[in-house]
Design an enzyme around this catalytic site. Structure first.
Site, short mmCIF file in Angstrom:
data_model
loop_
_atom_site.label_atom_id
_atom_site.label_comp_id
_atom_site.label_asym_id
_atom_site.label_seq_id
_atom_site.Cartn_x
_atom_site.Cartn_y
_atom_site.Cartn_z
CG ASP A 112 35.87 38.95 25.42
OD1 ASP A 112 36.43 39.15 26.51
OD2 ASP A 112 34.93 39.65 25.00
CG ASP A 152 30.17 1.08 59.65
OD1 ASP A 152 28.99 1.25 59.33
OD2 ASP A 152 31.03 0.59 58.89
N GLY A 161 34.48 7.29 62.51
CA GLY A 161 34.20 7.16 63.93
C GLY A 161 35.31 6.47 64.69
CG LEU A 162 38.47 2.57 64.60
CD1 LEU A 162 38.10 2.11 66.01
CD2 LEU A 162 38.75 1.37 63.70
#
Length: 540
Positions: free
Chosen positions: A36, A287, A422-423
């Protein structure tokens, strides 16, 4: 018993270790076998702490089970007391150590130490890590702050005129997701409101600091998984109210400022007017329109999952298609949050269930833990980490809070950067059929060689070629491939070309639905008409 290669939470003694490691001058004596001691690596390797956790293990082995293991524990406790000289000590057993039933609490008290010794009895096989952290912190607060409690029925004295309000920050621990930076950000925000921080606990506090918890006017609960139980006790005994709003996201931070200002009796408007955060403008700018209705799946601890769902839906314009948590103790809260978004909450600690749900929902972004990062990578989906458990890269050297106004800026960057801009999406759509930029084409500066075998197009489409087809040199001279569906139906070239007109993020689903439709209707060759027939069929 369930065997697994991953778990969202460790056993409850790991939660106790997180509290002890976050605090100063507190020592944890753990009755545990040799195996442990692995838990040390969580703090030194993953969190990159420069010192070991303040934990002494008895490390009994199989040969010790025939001897007096109680004496082994008492010897370890004596050595820890003499060596580390802590202000307080907590004692308990690991999941394996609890099977011996040696009663570490009773044994430690019999040693007569001059410091508080708090037994932490954690049901190892019924509860998990976050519950263990919450119970440990509660027992510490009750044992150390309790003697300073006012007599029952005593009213809390009014704060002197002109004196600044004081609060405690409760909940941050070691191994927490961005807890270090959240403390800095919220302390700064409270300072702008004219509120002093009395004690931050567990992280950074000593047992002596816990005796001063009752001096604060109210408590700020940053992480309910750890602090809600202790905060409820402080409210009942010391008459200290505590905050309910978690300041993750712009809207929640504004609500938090107003809630805290109400408890402190100060005006929040100057701070709100001067708030510096770029998330609202960035998410509303032209944008960022590509963010609108992006499908997002969220999974993590309840605090971060609920807050992330609100940010995704209200502040970034995402569509929440899945919400879940591994924190069963907060399952009701997550179900209520999921109902707001019209989804069914996923309450599970099985990562395979989470992976199946992600594959079923086809999200465009996954927000989760380290495991969801692996799941998203396997499924080819963008991902950002929002919650513990996390790996080493989510303990950055830089300042990166999740809470407050600066935390909102960090969240925007963290979530948006994995998404396709996005572009980029527009350019990919524009040039997807170009001879130079199409899938499978080599970079132009490499000349006209064979397309790499691992090209994306080859991975996406299974190509069926006649065995007698010759191997031709030059990528431009390759014959037009004919895709084969797993069901046996063959995609005609014109149908394959039409499929490419479908947006990439739903193209896989459209392909699977069309192949399923063709299989169910005995269609051998998938044509353009089959594609649109399938679309009409599944749109009903």
């Amino acid at each position: 018993m369930q065997l697994t290669v991953w778990t969202y939470e460790g056993p409850p003694h790991v939660g106790a270790m997180r509290v002890a490691t976050g605090m100063e001058k507190l020592h944890y004596v753990l009755h545990a076998p040799q195996g442990d001691t692995y838990a040390d690596l969580l703090f030194t390797m993953i969190e990159r702490r420069n010192k070991r956790p303040p934990v002494t293990y008895t490390t009994f082995a199989a040969r010790d089970l025939g001897k007096d293991t109680a004496e082994l524990f008492m010897s370890a406790a004596r050595n820890a007391y003499a060596r580390f000289k802590p202000q307080a000590m907590i004692v308990g057993a690991s999941c394996t150590g609890s099977l011996i039933q040696d009663d570490p609490g009773g044994l430690a008290k019999s040693l007569g130490f001059s410091i508080p010794v708090i037994p932490i009895d954690l049901p190892a096989y019924q509860r998990k890590e976050n519950w263990g952290a919450s119970e440990t912190f509660y027992q510490l607060v009750r044992a150390i702050a309790g003697p300073k409690a006012p007599a029952p029925g005593t009213k809390r004295p009014e704060r002197a005129a002109g004196q600044r309000a004081k609060c405690n920050l409760l909940g941050p621990t070691a191994l927490g997701f961005r807890h270090r930076d959240d403390i800095t950000e919220i302390t700064r925000l409270l300072g702008q409101l004219g509120i002093d921080v009395n004690v931050v606990a567990p992280m950074g506090a000593t047992p002596a600091d816990l005796t001063r918890l009752g001096e604060a006017d109210f408590n700020v609960v940053l992480y309910p998984e750890v602090a809600s139980q202790a905060a409820s006790w402080l409210q009942r005994i010391f008459h200290q109210p505590f905050t309910k709003t978690i300041p993750i996201g712009v809207s929640a931070t504004r609500e938090f400022v107003r809630e805290v200002a109400g408890l402190a009796g100060v005006d929040p408007e100057p701070v709100l007017a001067a708030a510096s955060t770029r998330l609202p403008w960035y998410s509303h700018s032209v944008d960022s329109t590509y963010l609108t209705n992006k499908r997002v799946f969220i999974f993590g601890d309840a605090t971060h999952a609920i807050a992330s769902a609100r940010i995704a839906s209200e502040e970034l314009g995402f569509k929440v298609v899945g919400l879940g948590t591994y924190s069963r103790e907060f399952g009701r809260d997550v179900r209520e949050a999921a109902a707001k978004y019209g989804v069914e909450a996923l309450i599970t600690d099985d990562y395979l269930e989470v992976e199946a749900k992600v594959a079923e929902l086809h999200p465009e972004l996954v927000l989760g833990t380290q495991m969801e990062r692996h799941i998203a990578k396997r499924l080819g989906v963008p991902c950002a980490v929002i919650s513990a458990p996390v790996h080493v890269q989510d303990f950055p050297a830089r300042y990166a809070p999740q809470m407050g106004f600066e935390g909102a800026n960090v969240i925007f960057d963290t979530w948006v950067h994995p998404l396709m801009m996005g572009l980029e999406e527009h350019l990919l759509a524009m040039f997807k059929d170009d001879f130079e930029f199409k899938d499978g084409a080599l970079p132009s500066h490499l000349g006209t060689g064979h397309a790499p075998a691992s090209a994306p197009a080859a991975a996406e489409v299974a190509v069926a070629l006649p065995q007698s087809a010759p191997v031709l040199d030059g990528a431009a001279s390759n014959p037009a491939p004919v895709a084969t569906a797993p069901t046996g139906a063959v995609w005609a070239p014109e149908a394959e070309k039409e499929l490419l007109k479908i947006p990439f993020f739903v193209r896989g689903k459209a392909r699977r639905n069309t192949e399923r439709f063709a299989n169910e209707n005995g269609v051998a060759t998938i044509t353009v008409e089959t594609l649109y027939d399938a679309k009409a069929h599944f749109a009903r």
